[in-house]
Motif scaffolding. Structure first.
Motif, PDB file in Angstrom:
ATOM      1  N   UNK A 137      -0.088  82.352  22.651  1.00  0.00           N
ATOM      2  CA  UNK A 137      -0.547  81.524  21.695  1.00  0.00           C
ATOM      3  C   UNK A 137      -1.875  83.075  20.881  1.00  0.00           C
ATOM      4  N   UNK A 138      -2.090  83.338  21.616  1.00  0.00           N
ATOM      5  CA  UNK A 138      -2.937  84.870  20.895  1.00  0.00           C
ATOM      6  C   UNK A 138      -2.317  85.377  20.150  1.00  0.00           C
ATOM      7  N   UNK A 139      -1.379  85.879  21.384  1.00  0.00           N
ATOM      8  CA  UNK A 139      -0.015  86.617  20.095  1.00  0.00           C
ATOM      9  C   UNK A 139       0.355  86.324  19.083  1.00  0.00           C
ATOM     10  N   UNK A 140       0.610  85.151  18.993  1.00  0.00           N
ATOM     11  CA  UNK A 140       1.714  84.296  17.996  1.00  0.00           C
ATOM     12  C   UNK A 140       0.462  84.214  16.780  1.00  0.00           C
ATOM     13  N   UNK A 141      -0.611  84.416  16.866  1.00  0.00           N
ATOM     14  CA  UNK A 141      -1.574  84.297  15.435  1.00  0.00           C
ATOM     15  C   UNK A 141      -1.708  85.202  15.069  1.00  0.00           C
ATOM     16  N   UNK A 142      -0.622  86.995  15.470  1.00  0.00           N
ATOM     17  CA  UNK A 142      -1.121  87.786  15.520  1.00  0.00           C
ATOM     18  C   UNK A 142      -2.693  88.910  15.859  1.00  0.00           C
ATOM     19  N   UNK A 143      -2.299  87.938  17.273  1.00  0.00           N
ATOM     20  CA  UNK A 143      -4.373  88.294  18.072  1.00  0.00           C
ATOM     21  C   UNK A 143      -3.719  89.684  18.727  1.00  0.00           C
ATOM     22  N   UNK A 144      -4.448  90.285  19.102  1.00  0.00           N
ATOM     23  CA  UNK A 144      -4.467  91.686  20.432  1.00  0.00           C
ATOM     24  C   UNK A 144      -5.244  90.968  21.160  1.00  0.00           C
ATOM     25  N   UNK A 145      -4.497  91.110  22.928  1.00  0.00           N
ATOM     26  CA  UNK A 145      -4.987  90.227  23.678  1.00  0.00           C
ATOM     27  C   UNK A 145      -5.752  91.717  24.647  1.00  0.00           C
ATOM     28  N   UNK A 146      -6.888  91.210  25.520  1.00  0.00           N
ATOM     29  CA  UNK A 146      -7.523  91.666  26.391  1.00  0.00           C
ATOM     30  C   UNK A 146      -7.502  91.068  27.815  1.00  0.00           C
TER      31      UNK A 146
END
Length: 227
Positions: A137-146
């Protein structure tokens, strides 16, 4: 009142003219302000539990707060939003993520969840599914994830300990996101760096937690644009 009635024909056009001039002036000012207004900083959101929520610590002493200073020192122009809740599980993080993403629109999401799943006996499959959904969901919102990994105490048994940590490794690999192997690396075997409960790190340990996170976070930071 009679005087007002007598002059009303003259007053009304004058009032309308003043209102029109006032409106035009504000519109021009708003246009100038809109052009001059600086763009908001890209945001880093930390979606975590008590290890990130300053549990048992004086305010503004946890590793998430220290991250703000590190960003400034390293000249990365990011804001930091700490969306961590003590006692939170991966299910809790998953449930509130949509609102967090909508409100903050982060460029980077740091996921520090899962320890409470183990403490509450949540099935590993549930923890893994929740982490996958949070990352997706974070990636779908165009956020990079750690993703930040955890180990559970050895009294859970070596087999469970390895299976628990393997969840983070699989999610990171399958979702192609960087992984901090263990937030408490370097302090887990030092009782003096934990509060009386021997679960939550002390103030003195917080810079070490940030040092564990920073090498994996720094490559995700650029001009502020999320992928």
């Amino acid at each position: 009142m009679d005087t007002l009635k007598k002059n009303s024909r003259g007053l009304i056009p004058a009032i309308l003219l003043m209102a029109a001039c006032s409106t035009t002036g504000h519109a021009a000012d708003a246009h100038v302000d809109a052009q001059a207004a600086p763009q908001p900083k890209p945001a880093i959101v930390v979606l975590g539990d008590s290890l990130s929520a300053e549990y048992g610590l004086p305010r503004d002493t946890g590793w998430v707060y220290l991250l703000r200073d590190r960003l400034a020192k390293e000249r990365f122009d990011y804001s930091v939003a700490n969306s961590s809740i003590s006692g939170d599980t991966t299910s809790g993080g998953r449930a509130r993520l949509t609102a967090v993403l909508a409100r903050i629109k982060p460029a980077v999401v740091i996921v520090e969840l899962g320890a409470n799943d183990a403490l509450r006996g949540v099935p590993l499959a549930t923890t893994e599914t929740n982490l996958r959904d949070i990352v997706a969901e974070s990636q779908a919102a165009h956020a990079k994830v750690l993703l930040i990994g955890m180990y559970v105490p050895p009294n859970y048994g070596p087999d469970y300990t390895q299976k628990f940590h393997a969840v983070y490794e699989r999610v990171a690999k399958d979702k192609n996101v960087p992984l901090v192997p263990f937030l408490l690396a370097g302090i887990a075997d030092k009782p003096s760096l934990f509060q009386a409960d021997q679960i939550h790190p002390t103030v003195q340990a917080q810079p070490l937690l940030l040092d564990n996170v920073w090498p994996s976070l720094k490559p995700l930071l650029g001009a502020g644009a999320a992928h």
